[in-house]
Scaffold this active site. Sequence first.
Site, PDB file in Angstrom:
ATOM      1  N   LYS A 191       0.850  -1.190   0.000  1.00 33.99           N
ATOM      2  CA  LYS A 191       0.000   0.000   0.000  1.00 33.99           C
ATOM      3  C   LYS A 191       0.887   1.242   0.000  1.00 33.99           C
ATOM      4  O   LYS A 191       1.889   1.301   0.735  1.00 33.99           O
ATOM      5  CB  LYS A 191      -0.902  -0.030   1.237  1.00 33.99           C
ATOM      6  CG  LYS A 191      -1.885   1.135   1.345  1.00 33.99           C
ATOM      7  CD  LYS A 191      -2.780   0.947   2.556  1.00 33.99           C
ATOM      8  CE  LYS A 191      -3.770   2.093   2.715  1.00 33.99           C
ATOM      9  NZ  LYS A 191      -4.682   1.882   3.879  1.00 33.99           N
ATOM     10  N   SER A 263      -9.443   2.346   2.331  1.00 35.16           N
ATOM     11  CA  SER A 263      -8.219   2.954   1.801  1.00 35.16           C
ATOM     12  C   SER A 263      -7.202   1.934   1.314  1.00 35.16           C
ATOM     13  O   SER A 263      -6.313   2.276   0.545  1.00 35.16           O
ATOM     14  CB  SER A 263      -7.583   3.871   2.853  1.00 35.16           C
ATOM     15  OG  SER A 263      -7.061   3.145   3.932  1.00 35.16           O
ATOM     16  N   SER A 287     -10.131  -0.260   7.072  1.00 32.91           N
ATOM     17  CA  SER A 287      -9.512  -0.176   5.750  1.00 32.91           C
ATOM     18  C   SER A 287      -8.852  -1.468   5.289  1.00 32.91           C
ATOM     19  O   SER A 287      -8.381  -1.535   4.150  1.00 32.91           O
ATOM     20  CB  SER A 287      -8.488   0.967   5.707  1.00 32.91           C
ATOM     21  OG  SER A 287      -9.141   2.206   5.678  1.00 32.91           O
TER      22      SER A 287
END
Length: 475
Positions: A191, A263, A287
């Site tokens: 990420k 996210s 998330s």
Amino acid sequence: MECDKGSGKFESKNHSEWPENISHVCRLQSGFELLDAGFFNDSKMLEIEKGAKELSIPIIRANRKLIASVNGGLHNPSHLVFNPEWSHEKTQLTSKTFSYPSVSGVQRPKSEEDIAFMSILELGHLIKTKQITSEELVGIFLKRLKRYNPVLESVVTFTEELAYKQAKEADQLLAKGVYLGPLHGIPYGLKDIIAVPKYKTTWGSKSFKDQVLEIEAWVYKRLKYAGAVLVAKLVTGSLAYDDIWFGGRTRNPWNIEEYSTGSSAGPAACTSAGMVPFAIGSETAGSITYPAARCGVTALCPTFGTVGRTGVLSLSDSLDKLGPFCRSAADCTIVLDAIRGKDPDDISSRDINLLDPFSVDITKLTVGYIDDAEMEVVHVLQSKGVNMIPFKLNYTVESAQGILNFTMDVDMLAHFDEWQRSGLDDEYEAQDQWPLELRRARVIPAVDYIQVSHCQSNYYCTDGSLLYHGLLLSF
């Protein structure tokens, strides 16, 4: 707005002592009311204003220059961090490595599509038995990433040069008889809130889309030592909020008319589409779990403190967690085994005494469930011999969510004070998200923040149990 001069708030019988500009007092009253402190009379408000201007504000501004002038919380992490220790007793740690299941006899498929959807253990077996090289795997997954990314909008940066370098090193080690474990030579994605030197760490935001942090995140180090190969930095929603980022909005591979949500949108979508065998995401308030559920993958949000967060964008120092996205629980366990442990630069991280999950007797587990739990899951666990017990919460989910959001927003603003003050929030990708929340957070008094922290502590389980999606797991 009209200000009532006859309200009696200004404690003087001599009208000549009233401020020349009555509207100024009215504005003060409005400001105090925003802080739910409208009980002060006019004299006290003016006294507070004088003290703030002469004493408080100069101190605040001096401190801000020292610790709040850089966005993201990477250079000046908060020391007001939740301590995840459940007791002061020191327990003896068990063996670091879990006992992984055997996958002997696995043969290399002819189709690259089939290879892309193999488990970590299966791919590891192919590498270990030299049926495939890490460089070949990198080529397969980079091809898939580049093929499907224009549709899914799930990749921020391809780390192709680094990937081939790490893959070559993994193959050379194996040729010398050195095998680092099940992640040896396995491609993966991070990420894009996780820093890797020489590559952009954009945080998904146009405000930081050219940012390069010469910081080696702890979780990246752990995976590098385990032999894993980084092929891409994957989409995070802007500043780790939902799935909208400066390059678009990440889509769900199962239905591209829908979005990934959460996210950790890129890790979920890429793992689901077989673009990477696994990825690392993060969660402050859903998330990891939300995009995993939407994209149909298995993910793990570990207990707070299990995985070190050095080099990772900070939203809330006492709520942020890092965890793996995979396509099976076994794969999640393998990745967790590689990344867990004490990070010397993260005061919240610790060594956690975990039982080997591959040898746990589930018939000795007790799982509680609330009224709106997914009963299909409850029935499956019962059929496996798990002791299922109904229970009721002594608080509402809404109240817990409100406390969590309250805490997260204040913590986030502490790390993005300069971003807001400089007006960069006007450039944010979705104005009804962080900009709106953080403007509200600006007027939350410290007293109320501390009281919320006290309320929050009442929701943590202190007996080693975990409340998750309607199920209470007791170990």
